[in-house]
Scaffold this motif. Structure first.
Motif, PDB file in Angstrom:
ATOM      1  N   PRO A   1      -4.510   6.923  -2.154  1.00 40.68           N
ATOM      2  CA  PRO A   1      -3.801   5.807  -1.508  1.00 40.68           C
ATOM      3  C   PRO A   1      -4.175   4.502  -2.351  1.00 40.68           C
ATOM      4  CG  PRO A   1      -5.955   6.511  -0.448  1.00 40.68           C
ATOM      5  CD  PRO A   1      -5.497   7.563  -1.124  1.00 40.68           C
TER       6      PRO A   1
ATOM      7  N   HIS B   1       0.812   5.571  -2.296  1.00 39.82           N
ATOM      8  CA  HIS B   1       0.581   6.368  -3.313  1.00 39.82           C
ATOM      9  C   HIS B   1       1.584   6.151  -4.464  1.00 39.82           C
ATOM     10  CE1 HIS B   1       2.897   9.138  -0.765  1.00 39.82           C
ATOM     11  NE2 HIS B   1       3.286   9.582  -2.022  1.00 39.82           N
TER      12      HIS B   1
ATOM     13  N   HIS C   1      -8.654  -0.579   4.162  1.00 38.33           N
ATOM     14  CA  HIS C   1      -8.383  -0.253   2.777  1.00 38.33           C
ATOM     15  C   HIS C   1      -9.555  -0.511   1.671  1.00 38.33           C
ATOM     16  CE1 HIS C   1      -4.224   0.612   3.309  1.00 38.33           C
ATOM     17  NE2 HIS C   1      -4.250  -0.642   4.017  1.00 38.33           N
TER      18      HIS C   1
ATOM     19  N   SER D   1       0.676  -1.228   0.132  1.00 35.46           N
ATOM     20  CA  SER D   1      -0.030   0.144   0.035  1.00 35.46           C
ATOM     21  C   SER D   1       0.862   1.416  -0.095  1.00 35.46           C
ATOM     22  CB  SER D   1      -0.944  -0.028   1.162  1.00 35.46           C
ATOM     23  OG  SER D   1      -1.662   1.335   1.271  1.00 35.46           O
TER      24      SER D   1
END
Length: 945
Positions: free
Chosen positions: A623, A595, A706, A593
């Motif tokens: 994200p 960006h 998420h 995870s």
């Protein structure tokens, strides 16, 4: 089309030097200085990549010169140009920066070239003289030529290759050091002096008021064990002194020689080889001045040694078969891990924990990679895993020994992690060998049979059942014939590299260590010559920094911070949309995870998907989350190899998010467990169904939710003129949203209609063109919010709608957009990135034959009709600010370092591509760039000549 052929850029393999000096310690550096001053053209080769290693790796800072030689005094006076010498000492980091600056100046004048990361492996003769030398590099074997050779290496590497001599001179003493920092030496000086005397150690001064060096002799233990022994002793004795910390440690001992033990030089020594190696010389070498003065005894080559002419020199493109070499040793293991950086160190630890006989090699003399030697001492996004718990816990314990407390969350002392990994290697039985350079493999039909490795004094063939490529660049896979891709589509460039450094702040209650990390420039990480150039540039950049001016710079990180290199083609290539859609895989081995953290700013060079994502959707900080498939670790065509590093199976776009240290550690653990499991079963197939790891997956866990962002109806978001993830989702589902997007194109909301045009352009729908032309002609800004879409280092990356329109027109434009593009191109002061955006669109229009040849050439000529006003640019900047004629932001990691360089080559590269595709000669400036010292630039142009 032109038929002329131009020479390649200035490659070390295409010329004959007057003298080649092996080794860039004080002896080799002084020898090079003397030869250059006498008009010699030289090549300075340093296998380790460390200039003046006696100071940078051994921390020796003694300025003593009992002979008071003029050469040594001149060197010390040059150090004072940066920082004063004091207490008969000088600052090692100042010496390294000054050496890099002087070498860069000599390289630019053509007097000297420098090659790091290359090991001499074979000498070649003509009668009694050496004519050429084979070097092991990460690009394979290279051949270099000279009339004269000087060996200044500590082990006498060239002397041993030339004569077969194995016995070397003994040292009389080997000294270790570490640097101590404190705000209260008035209270600490006396007790520390007593402590050092009581334990056969010495405490010496530095040029910094808050710094001392603690030194001792210990020839019995390897560096990590002697360091741990002294650190425990020091912290036990000074438990209450929380302001006393160890900032950095020597990674190797400083050797001292005297004339009590001398070896006679061999009768078989070639006539054009001068031996200044301490291993074979007859002089006392105690101080740095001794070494420097010894190097100054280098003799200049004479014409009589010129037995090789340039006409006899083969092209550097000639491949050299490693079978021409004689190997000194052969070793066998179950799992061989090549590269012990972020991923490889965990791979080796995990493999050994499974019970497999594991050998791990690294080019550095220590493990940990960018998290230790690269100076990037903290986690940034990514998802942790259980496999790292023991390493992180032990690192925390050693942190306390070094600085008296645990560092900030998700951070560590660079020496602590290095020592923790080495301690676990010892405990688990990992056989670690540093200073080992992979330069080839032996393979047959996809099965790797041996890795060919050069060490300082020997060549070794390492055989294993299974292999883990954790080199960072996919070197083992590339040598074995695996396919790969490198760089982004527009200009082939990879992400910027950094040359980190360590600083100290004495102003707080207690000293505080901090790493400096900024974008230093770009390089081709697979080219040893460009690696050498980048390393020198990175060090030299600190010459004018505020950190050096304020006497706060402690050390330059010994490794470059390379962010991107090859991407090996694997059974599955992770894609950007896998991350956006949070894809799930049946062969999941964990999650990642972050960006899409690209350090670029010139996003027009990204492919259509990525420029739409960054500029139109404005999703830099969005994200991303995905499962990781096991198949991304399996190189296509290779049977017993895992790729576990930043070169694993990812598209260029997905890589921007899946490259963090936690991610690399996790895939290293999976590869280590898999390779060990397969090898211990007597198998060699990475794809075997008997791999227990696939049935009992090593999955990492993350407590963060998420779940996909709830977007009830992405079209409603589009109608309101919003960008973001809704816009991306619309673009990914044309069959569902096509008609609705076409309707929004006619909206009275200008932002809604513009974003609709961008989506339609991604679908190559010509109906988008009029709206994009309207944005360009009207110079629409789009009311962007600079704070909403920030890039790396907090830079503003938003650009106005009209520039996005220029780029989107490459997807759907026709000759109808030519007048708008031409008007923009004819503006004399348009910034470089506007010109490159126009040029990339012209290229695509020409490829689709949407515009004529004459129209293409006219537009491109317009772009270079006026001088580019901002060709010299910093890597980190804001295009939007440049367009608005606003000052660039001063970044918090700036430190007054000038990293600007010529970016004009990018425009000329596009023009060169279009001209050659249309059957015309490249423009004259293109040839100049084909000779550029930056390999990633010159190699982009070489194919056109």
């Amino acid at each position: 089309m032109s038929s002329r052929k131009q020479s390649l850029p200035h490659s070390f393999s295409n010329k004959q030097f007057d003298t080649i000096v092996i080794g860039s310690g004080y002896i080799g550096y002084a020898a090079a200085e003397r030869l250059v001053s006498n008009g010699q053209q030289i090549l300075l080769i340093e296998p380790s990549g460390q200039l003046l290693w006696e100071s940078t790796s051994c921390l020796i800072n003694d300025a003593t010169d009992q002979q008071y030689s003029a050469a040594w005094q001149s060197w010390l006076s040059r150090l004072q140009l940066i920082n004063r010498t004091a207490n008969n000492k000088f600052d090692p980091v100042v010496a390294e920066i000054q050496a890099a600056k002087e070498l860069r100046s000599r390289m630019e004048s053509g007097e000297c070239q420098v090659l790091f990361y290359a090991y001499p492996v074979k000498v070649e003769y003509d009668d009694s003289n050496i004519t050429s030398l084979l070097l092991a590099t990460k690009a394979g074997l290279r051949r270099v030529f000279a009339r004269q050779w000087i060996d200044t290496t500590e082990q006498g590497i060239l002397m041993r290759l030339a004569t077969g001599e194995k016995q070397t001179r003994r040292t009389v003493r080997q000294g270790w050091s570490c640097a101590l920092q404190s705000n209260h030496w008035d209270a600490l000086e006396a007790p520390l002096s007593d402590f050092s005397n009581a334990h056969n150690m010495s405490l010496s001064a530095s040029t910094k008021a808050g710094e001392r060096y603690l030194s001792w002799d210990d020839a019995q233990l390897p560096w990590h064990q002697t360091m741990m022994k002294k650190l425990r002793l020091l912290r036990t004795s000074f438990t209450e002194n929380q302001d006393l910390l160890v900032s950095h440690c020597a990674s190797q001992p400083y050797p001292i020689y005297d004339s009590s033990h001398v070896l006679p030089l061999s009768d078989s020594q070639p006539g054009n080889l001068q031996c200044l190696s301490p291993a074979y010389c007859s002089t006392d070498l105690h101080t740095l001045a001794d070494r420097y003065n010894w190097g100054m005894s280098a003799q200049c080559a004479t014409p009589k040694t010129a037995s090789m002419t340039l006409a006899n020199i083969p092209s550097s493109a000639d491949s050299i078969d490693p079978h021409c070499l004689t190997f000194d040793e052969e070793s066998q293991c179950e799992v061989l891990v090549v590269g012990t950086g972020t991923s490889g160190s965990v791979a080796a630890i995990t493999s050994a924990r499974q019970g497999a006989q594991t050998i791990a090699i690294d080019f550095a003399d220590f493990p940990g990679g960018v998290g230790t030697g690269g100076g990037i001492t903290g986690y940034f996004f990514g998802i942790g895993s259980k496999e790292m718990e023991s390493i992180d816990a032990l690192t925390d314990e050693i942190n306390i020994l070094l600085i008296g407390e645990s560092p900030d969350k998700d951070a560590w002392h660079h020496e602590a992690k290095k020592l923790a990994i080495m301690q676990l290697f010892d405990e688990l039985g990992v056989s670690f060998y540093g200073n080992g350079l992979l330069f080839g493999v032996e393979s047959h039909q996809g099965q790797v049979n041996a890795a060919l490795v050069a060490f300082g004094d020997k060549l070794v063939r390492l055989k294993a059942s299974t292999y883990i490529d954790s080199t960072g660049d996919g070197d083992l896979c590339a040598f074995a014939g695996a396919a790969y891709k490198t760089g982004r589509s527009g200009d082939g460039r990879t992400l910027a590299y950094s040359q980190a450094a360590l600083t100290i702040n004495y102003e707080d209650h207690r000293p505080k260590l901090k790493a400096i990390n900024f974008d230093a420039g770009w390089l081709d990480p697979n080219d040893p010559e460009d690696l050498s150039r980048a390393r020198l540039v990175g060090i030299q950049q600190y010459h004018e920094s505020t950190a050096i001016q304020k006497n706060k710079l402690l050390m330059i990180a010994p490794l470059l911070g390379i962010r991107q290199s090859r991407h090996i083609q694997t059974d599955y290539i992770l894609q950007l949309d896998d991350l956006v859609a949070q894809r799930r895989f049946e062969d999941c081995i964990g999650e990642a995870s972050c960006h899409a953290d690209s350090h670029s700013v010139d996003f027009e060079f990204e492919d259509d998907e990525m420029v739409f994502y960054y500029w139109a959707c404005r999703l830099f900080r969005h994200p991303l989350h995905t499962q990781l498939p096991y198949r991304m670790l399996l190189p296509k065509g290779l049977h017993n190899v895992w790729i576990a590093c930043r070169a694993a199976g990812m598209s260029n776009n997905a890589f921007y998010a899946i490259r963090m240290q936690r991610d690399m550690q996790h895939i290293g653990a999976v590869a280590g467990a898999s390779a060990a499991n397969i090898a211990m079963k007597g198998l060699t197939a990475a794809r075997s169904e008997d791999n227990d790891v696939l049935h009992h997956r090593i999955e990492n866990t993350d407590s963060t939710n998420h779940a996909n962002e709830v977007v009830c109806n992405p079209i409603d978001s589009l109608k309101q003129g919003r960008s973001g993830i809704a816009l991306w989702r619309v673009s990914q589902d044309r069959s569902r949203y096509n008609e609705e997007v076409r309707n929004v194109l006619h909206s009275q909301n200008s932002k809604a209609s513009f974003y609709a045009a961008c989506v339609l352009a991604m679908w190559a729908d010509p109906i988008a063109e009029p709206r994009l032309i309207e944005a360009l002609v009207g110079r629409e800004n789009g009311a962007v919010d600079p704070l909403e879409n920030q890039g790396a280092y907090g830079q503003e990356i938003d650009v106005p709608f009209w520039l996005i329109a220029v780029v989107m027109l490459r997807c759907c434009g026709s000759n109808a957009c030519l007048p708008a593009l031409r008007t923009c191109a004819l503006e004399p002061e348009i910034p470089l990135n506007v010109r490159t955006s126009i040029a990339l669109t012209v290229e695509r229009l020409a490829q689709r034959k949407a515009i004529s040849t004459s129209e293409s050439l006219e537009l491109l000529d317009n772009l270079i009709a006026y001088e580019i006003p901002d060709a010299q640019q910093m890597p980190s900047r804001s295009i939007a600010r440049k367009i608005r004629n606003e000052n660039q932001l001063t970044l918090p990691n700036d430190y007054g370092v000038d990293t600007s360089q010529d970016h004009g080559w990018q425009l000329h590269l596009i023009i060169c591509r279009v001209r050659t595709q249309l059957g015309f000669d490249p423009q004259p400036r293109a040839y100049d760039y084909s000779q550029d010292p930056r390999a990633y630039v010159s190699q982009s142009f070489m194919a056109f000549f």
